[in-house]
Design a protein around this motif. Sequence first.
Motif, PDB file in Angstrom:
ATOM      1  N   GLY A  70     -30.689  10.248  14.331  1.00  0.00           N
ATOM      2  CA  GLY A  70     -30.730   9.715  15.691  1.00  0.00           C
ATOM      3  C   GLY A  70     -30.960  10.798  16.715  1.00  0.00           C
ATOM      4  O   GLY A  70     -30.435  10.726  17.832  1.00  0.00           O
ATOM      5  N   VAL A  71     -31.769  11.787  16.382  1.00  0.00           N
ATOM      6  CA  VAL A  71     -32.000  12.938  17.262  1.00  0.00           C
ATOM      7  C   VAL A  71     -33.126  12.599  18.233  1.00  0.00           C
ATOM      8  O   VAL A  71     -34.221  12.217  17.833  1.00  0.00           O
ATOM      9  N   ARG A  72     -32.836  12.756  19.527  1.00  0.00           N
ATOM     10  CA  ARG A  72     -33.802  12.390  20.568  1.00  0.00           C
ATOM     11  C   ARG A  72     -33.847  13.461  21.648  1.00  0.00           C
ATOM     12  O   ARG A  72     -32.811  13.892  22.148  1.00  0.00           O
ATOM     13  N   CYS A 111     -42.114  14.832  19.080  1.00  0.00           N
ATOM     14  CA  CYS A 111     -41.035  13.854  19.218  1.00  0.00           C
ATOM     15  C   CYS A 111     -41.084  13.160  20.572  1.00  0.00           C
ATOM     16  O   CYS A 111     -41.259  13.803  21.601  1.00  0.00           O
ATOM     17  N   ASN A 118     -39.292  10.614  23.609  1.00  0.00           N
ATOM     18  CA  ASN A 118     -37.964  10.562  24.223  1.00  0.00           C
ATOM     19  C   ASN A 118     -37.557   9.180  24.742  1.00  0.00           C
ATOM     20  O   ASN A 118     -36.523   9.044  25.386  1.00  0.00           O
ATOM     21  N   THR A 175     -35.918   5.476  24.814  1.00  0.00           N
ATOM     22  CA  THR A 175     -34.594   5.122  24.283  1.00  0.00           C
ATOM     23  C   THR A 175     -34.652   4.597  22.856  1.00  0.00           C
ATOM     24  O   THR A 175     -33.664   4.671  22.137  1.00  0.00           O
ATOM     25  N   GLU A 220     -36.913   5.782  20.604  1.00  0.00           N
ATOM     26  CA  GLU A 220     -37.531   6.819  19.776  1.00  0.00           C
ATOM     27  C   GLU A 220     -36.477   7.826  19.334  1.00  0.00           C
ATOM     28  O   GLU A 220     -35.617   8.230  20.116  1.00  0.00           O
ATOM     29  N   CYS A 221     -36.563   8.227  18.075  1.00  0.00           N
ATOM     30  CA  CYS A 221     -35.626   9.229  17.571  1.00  0.00           C
ATOM     31  C   CYS A 221     -36.194   9.849  16.304  1.00  0.00           C
ATOM     32  O   CYS A 221     -37.211   9.409  15.784  1.00  0.00           O
ATOM     33  N   TYR A 273     -35.186  11.860  12.355  1.00  0.00           N
ATOM     34  CA  TYR A 273     -34.231  12.071  11.271  1.00  0.00           C
ATOM     35  C   TYR A 273     -34.795  13.176  10.402  1.00  0.00           C
ATOM     36  O   TYR A 273     -35.996  13.212  10.125  1.00  0.00           O
ATOM     37  N   THR A 287     -31.122  15.051  24.010  1.00  0.00           N
ATOM     38  CA  THR A 287     -30.409  13.962  24.678  1.00  0.00           C
ATOM     39  C   THR A 287     -29.261  13.464  23.832  1.00  0.00           C
ATOM     40  O   THR A 287     -28.148  13.267  24.307  1.00  0.00           O
ATOM     41  N   GLU A 288     -29.538  13.250  22.530  1.00  0.00           N
ATOM     42  CA  GLU A 288     -28.496  12.755  21.636  1.00  0.00           C
ATOM     43  C   GLU A 288     -28.860  13.054  20.195  1.00  0.00           C
ATOM     44  O   GLU A 288     -30.009  13.325  19.869  1.00  0.00           O
ATOM     45  N   GLY A 289     -27.861  12.987  19.336  1.00  0.00           N
ATOM     46  CA  GLY A 289     -28.082  13.167  17.910  1.00  0.00           C
ATOM     47  C   GLY A 289     -26.804  13.516  17.187  1.00  0.00           C
ATOM     48  O   GLY A 289     -25.842  14.006  17.783  1.00  0.00           O
TER      49      GLY A 289
END
Length: 186
Positions: A48-50, A107, A109, A111, A113-114, A116, A174-176
């Motif tokens: 879930g890396v964004r 990659c 960005n 919401t 899109e992510c 792995y 942003t997140e991951g």
Amino acid sequence: GAGSQPVFAAAGGGMWEKISQQTISNAATVDFTTFSSDYQDFMLVGSGVRPATDDVNADFRLRVASAFVTASSYRYGNIGHDSDNNTKTSAANPTTFIRLNAPDAACGNATTECGYFEMIIGDVHSTSLYKTVMTKSIVRTDNDRAQPTFGGAIMDNAAACTGCQFFYSSGNITEGEFTLYGRKIT
């Protein structure tokens, strides 16, 4: 007897063991700064890396002693396909990082899109071998998915590695969820 459950022996050497996990929210890098000598190889999993910035590259560095190697000591190459069956490739020799995606499969960005990835870093404690990295990943790009298989190494430096770092070519993460595993020596 009736209703009894099977009993399994504890796993021995050679098994992957979870060492640590980091949940990231708006960070410039993800750093793991300790490669314990209890393990020979390490696996870093990103889920879930964004990125905060659209159309950026996922990059990686190794740590030697107390600093991440930023010199032009890395070599890498990858090949994969997107969901339209277009071939995506990338290579560099030398460079200051290892890239996990092809530049034309960067990659996204949005919401939804992510990315792995699973990355194995071999023989990190050796002082006579260059450190090799093998990765499988899938990233969501604008209206597409790309899935490269990757290999890379830190060359010109056989020092033992003490950690690793993930970052994007521009902007924050942003997140991951990032999890580090180790393969036990015994």
